[in-house]
Design a protein around this motif. Structure first.
Motif, PDB file in Angstrom:
ATOM      1  N   VAL A   1     -34.443  26.209  -5.037  1.00  0.00           N
ATOM      2  CA  VAL A   1     -33.935  27.181  -6.036  1.00  0.00           C
ATOM      3  C   VAL A   1     -32.365  26.573  -6.372  1.00  0.00           C
ATOM      4  O   VAL A   1     -31.834  26.820  -7.367  1.00  0.00           O
ATOM      5  CB  VAL A   1     -33.746  28.410  -5.457  1.00  0.00           C
ATOM      6  CG1 VAL A   1     -32.781  28.590  -4.006  1.00  0.00           C
ATOM      7  CG2 VAL A   1     -33.235  29.583  -6.277  1.00  0.00           C
ATOM      8  N   GLU A   2     -31.714  25.780  -5.598  1.00  0.00           N
ATOM      9  CA  GLU A   2     -30.317  25.349  -5.676  1.00  0.00           C
ATOM     10  C   GLU A   2     -30.547  24.486  -6.932  1.00  0.00           C
ATOM     11  O   GLU A   2     -29.264  24.434  -7.627  1.00  0.00           O
ATOM     12  CB  GLU A   2     -29.889  24.424  -4.575  1.00  0.00           C
ATOM     13  CG  GLU A   2     -29.826  25.409  -3.376  1.00  0.00           C
ATOM     14  CD  GLU A   2     -30.789  25.299  -2.315  1.00  0.00           C
ATOM     15  OE1 GLU A   2     -32.104  25.016  -2.856  1.00  0.00           O
ATOM     16  OE2 GLU A   2     -30.714  26.114  -1.320  1.00  0.00           O
TER      17      GLU A   2
ATOM     18  N   LYS B   1     -32.803  24.356  -9.602  1.00  0.00           N
ATOM     19  CA  LYS B   1     -33.282  25.143 -10.708  1.00  0.00           C
ATOM     20  C   LYS B   1     -32.134  26.180 -11.220  1.00  0.00           C
ATOM     21  O   LYS B   1     -31.945  26.202 -12.285  1.00  0.00           O
ATOM     22  CB  LYS B   1     -34.515  26.263 -10.429  1.00  0.00           C
ATOM     23  CG  LYS B   1     -35.460  25.123 -10.151  1.00  0.00           C
ATOM     24  CD  LYS B   1     -36.915  26.120 -10.032  1.00  0.00           C
ATOM     25  CE  LYS B   1     -37.213  26.766  -8.595  1.00  0.00           C
ATOM     26  NZ  LYS B   1     -38.322  27.629  -8.535  1.00  0.00           N
ATOM     27  N   ASN B   2     -31.353  26.387 -10.299  1.00  0.00           N
ATOM     28  CA  ASN B   2     -29.903  27.415 -10.783  1.00  0.00           C
ATOM     29  C   ASN B   2     -29.057  26.501 -11.607  1.00  0.00           C
ATOM     30  O   ASN B   2     -28.137  27.009 -12.276  1.00  0.00           O
ATOM     31  CB  ASN B   2     -29.387  27.961  -9.452  1.00  0.00           C
ATOM     32  CG  ASN B   2     -30.159  28.939  -8.862  1.00  0.00           C
ATOM     33  OD1 ASN B   2     -31.000  29.442  -9.576  1.00  0.00           O
ATOM     34  ND2 ASN B   2     -29.600  29.410  -7.940  1.00  0.00           N
TER      35      ASN B   2
END
Length: 283
Positions: A198-199, A201-202
């Motif tokens: 997620v780090e 994709k953010n």
């Protein structure tokens, strides 16, 4: 910063080239077959994902598999063009190339999610359309990565958008090259992007999505008998019948395997006009 830590670990993990993916004490050595996997991600990650699956398929079929993850996609291409692998997991246009060069036969592919090329930019980018990439550096895994590179570059060319392609060896590297600002944009695919932390994709956003196609096939060299091909197909299908099996298969982007064939599933790719963008013999 978490992103920097992820960048360092990922970009430093491209050293693994070959590993044993079965217990030869359990089977006869002559039943050993080579499996080559396209290195969409760093080799260490690909091995970690594929070795458990091949170990299980080996137990179910009585076969033994040697797993090879070449350092680069062009190296992978040179091997299947020569007909080296007994089995290979390849991108859809690799299947076209492999069929034309050696007659490789697609066995199974995922039926859950079609393959989609994506163009990404930094999350805070002001770009809103492909035309704004004109004259910019755009990262790709390799020249012949299908949806992430061939398809995207053909679309850009048809739109008259000239870019400076930068080839960075893996999908992971594309996404991270965007984040650190080495390039303005990059080409990837839904299957690898969706599996990023997620780090990561953010820090990026999708600027453009391509039409969808049948995903990567697991294919066999025609020297592999029909009987063995059928055994391997059935093993993949049976593995998907358990929760544990589906979890393993999801790691290799085949969570819901289905039997495929060249005529129906990959022959149409011969007609989409990407062959002029294929680069042969590039390292």
């Amino acid at each position: 910063m978490v992103i920097k830590k992820i960048l360092f670990v990922t970009l430093a993990s491209i050293s693994l080239s070959v590993a044993q993916a079965c217990n030869k004490d359990q089977v006869k050595v002559e039943n050993t077959y080579t499996v080559y996997v396209v290195p969409q991600l760093p080799a260490a990650q690909m091995y970690t994902k594929w070795a458990p699956v091949l170990q299980q398929i080996g137990k179910m079929t009585g076969l033994c598999f040697d797993l090879f993850v070449p350092a680069t996609i062009p190296e992978f291409e040179s091997e299947f063009i020569k007909g080296t692998p007994d089995f290979a997991f390849m991108n859809p246009y690799h299947q076209v190339m492999a069929y034309k060069s050696q007659g490789y036969i697609p066995l199974i592919a995922d039926s859950k999610i079609k393959l989609e090329g994506i163009v990404l930019v930094k999350a805070d980018s002001t770009l809103t359309k492909l035309s704004q990439l004109k004259g910019e550096k755009v990262a790709f895994p390799s020249p012949n990565a299908f949806a992430a590179s061939l398809l995207v570059r053909s679309i850009l060319a048809k739109e008259g958008i000239e870019i400076e392609p930068i080839y960075v060896k893996s999908h992971n590297n594309v996404y991270r090259s965007i984040i650190i600002g080495d390039v303005v944009a990059g080409g990837g695919v839904n299957n690898t992007y969706n599996r990023e932390p997620v780090e990561i994709k953010n820090e990026v956003k999708i600027l453009y999505r391509t039409p969808v196609f049948m995903p990567h096939p697991f294919s066999a060299n025609p020297r592999i008998s029909q009987r063995l091909r059928d055994q391997v197909i059935q093993a993949f299908l049976d593995l998907a019948q358990t929760d544990a099996g589906r979890k393993m298969l999801d790691e290799i982007q085949i969570p819901e395997p289905v039997k495929v064939n060249y005529k129906d599933d990959y022959l149409p790719l011969e007609k989409i006009g990407v062959e002029k963008f294929v680069v042969n013999g590039t390292n």
